[in-house]
Design an enzyme around this catalytic site. Structure first.
Site, mmCIF file in Angstrom:
data_model
loop_
_atom_site.group_PDB
_atom_site.id
_atom_site.type_symbol
_atom_site.label_atom_id
_atom_site.label_comp_id
_atom_site.label_asym_id
_atom_site.label_seq_id
_atom_site.Cartn_x
_atom_site.Cartn_y
_atom_site.Cartn_z
ATOM 1 N N CYS A 71 -15.232 13.746 -7.336
ATOM 2 C CA CYS A 71 -16.655 13.947 -7.592
ATOM 3 C C CYS A 71 -17.502 13.394 -6.452
ATOM 4 O O CYS A 71 -17.451 12.199 -6.149
ATOM 5 C CB CYS A 71 -17.038 13.272 -8.900
ATOM 6 S SG CYS A 71 -18.796 13.363 -9.269
ATOM 7 N N CYS B 270 17.145 -16.810 8.140
ATOM 8 C CA CYS B 270 17.928 -15.755 8.797
ATOM 9 C C CYS B 270 17.716 -14.457 8.026
ATOM 10 O O CYS B 270 18.204 -14.293 6.906
ATOM 11 C CB CYS B 270 19.404 -16.143 8.805
ATOM 12 S SG CYS B 270 20.467 -15.028 9.737
#
Length: 354
Positions: free
Chosen positions: A42, A327
């Site tokens: 809209c 890691c």
């Protein structure tokens, strides 16, 4: 008129010009404006977000992308002309950039909905970016890709990017509808579902609220086989043969699924293991540490809290000042270079590099 023979008039002209230059009053010099056109459902709801931007000169509601000349609202809303409700924005590029307009656009719509927007259904309420230049096309394509990579919505972004055709202004009563009909506008908007969706995905200051609600099937399509194996099946990639183990660029590393910030290059170090290693996480990073007793070892697994993805493991053999070594698998991360942080919505993390 001979100015030499009219010194008073000459003085008046000089004073007038001086006043114009000193006060910034309009001169004959024209501003080189540009246009941007967006469809977001809209068009009543798409005017105000752009009109309030400094540098935006005008926002016009109308129709674009169809096959009928001079369509009416009744014809477009019936879905018979192929047009989409849209807004055409005229702006001063020295005050507001096309990138900034795109950022505002994404924060007004559900870009994953290909059947309309919220309560309004049909192609006439589809989302769309209608570019006017090749530069706009490139910028819009990069912006869409960046949004897609952040995986904010749990679904693919389906907003189409197409060349702008003829734009037909809508009837006068549709222009500035939110100003001229505030009660009816507020009634419509509060029941349209738009604000409810936006509140779920964006904060008041425009920051994204992460959403990792991707289905397993969607993740299999979105991720590479290695990324899926690492994040969803607790896999491990090969050392020294992954994307970021030797990356020396400045930037941050985010969750490949949710886009949540996890690590910074300022905390990355060369561990010699062949995987990206960090001495700490980014402040307030959503990290879960889980005891891992697989492979007859006692380790600490690192997972992303946002997406519950396996990232890697945490060890206590890292360098000062923390003595830690996160890691991490490259396949669980996406790297965002420092120079792209603002464009991708991570501007707050630029302070890490000051």
């Amino acid at each position: 008129m001979n100015l030499r023979s009219h010194p008073l008039q000459t003085l008046a002209i000089i004073l007038a010009l001086s006043w114009t230059l000193s006060t910034g009053a309009p001169t004959a010099m024209a501003i080189e404006t540009q246009k941007a056109t967006f469809a977001g459902g809209c068009f009543w709801c798409m005017e105000h977000p752009f009109e309030k931007l400094d540098g935006v000169i005008s926002v016009i509601s109308g129709y674009i992308g169809g096959h009928k000349e001079n369509p009416t609202y009744k014809e477009v809303s019936a879905g018979s002309t192929g047009h989409a409700e849209a807004v055409e924005i005229t702006y001063d590029p020295t005050k507001v950039t096309y990138e900034e307009l795109l950022e505002v656009f994404w924060r007004q719509v559900d870009p994953t909905d290909g059947g309309g927007q919220f309560v309004d259904r049909g192609s006439q309420y589809r989302t769309g970016i209608f570019y006017h230049t090749d530069s706009q096309k490139k910028t819009a394509t990069l912006s869409k890709a960046a949004l897609e990579n952040r995986m904010l919505f749990g679904k693919p972004v389906v907003t189409e990017i197409t060349r702008a055709g003829t734009f037909y202004p809508a009837e006068e009563y549709h222009q500035d509808y939110y100003k001229n009909n505030p009660i009816r506008y507020k009634y419509y908007r509060s029941r349209s579902g738009r604000d409810q969706f936006l509140d779920q995905h964006w904060t008041d200051d425009g920051k994204a609220i992460k959403n990792s609600a991707w289905t397993d099937e969607e993740l299999r399509q979105k991720l590479t086989p290695l990324q899926y194996k690492v994040t969803r099946e607790n896999g491990t990639e090969r050392p020294f043969e992954n994307e970021y183990w030797d990356n020396k660029k400045e930037g941050i590393y985010v969750d490949i699924i949710s886009g949540a910030p996890l690590f910074s290059s300022t905390d990355k170090f060369k561990s010699g293991t062949g995987w990206p290693s960090f001495v700490r996480t980014i402040p307030d990073a959503g990290i879960d540490e889980v005891e891992d007793n697989s492979f007859f070892m006692k380790r600490v697994e690192v997972r992303s809290a946002d997406s519950d993805s396996h990232l890697g493991h945490l060890f206590t053999d890292g360098p000062p000042p923390t003595g830690l070594r996160y890691c991490i698998n490259s396949a669980s991360l996406r790297f965002i270079p420092k120079e792209e942080l603002k464009k991708e919505g991570y501007e707050a993390y630029l302070k890490l590099f000051e």
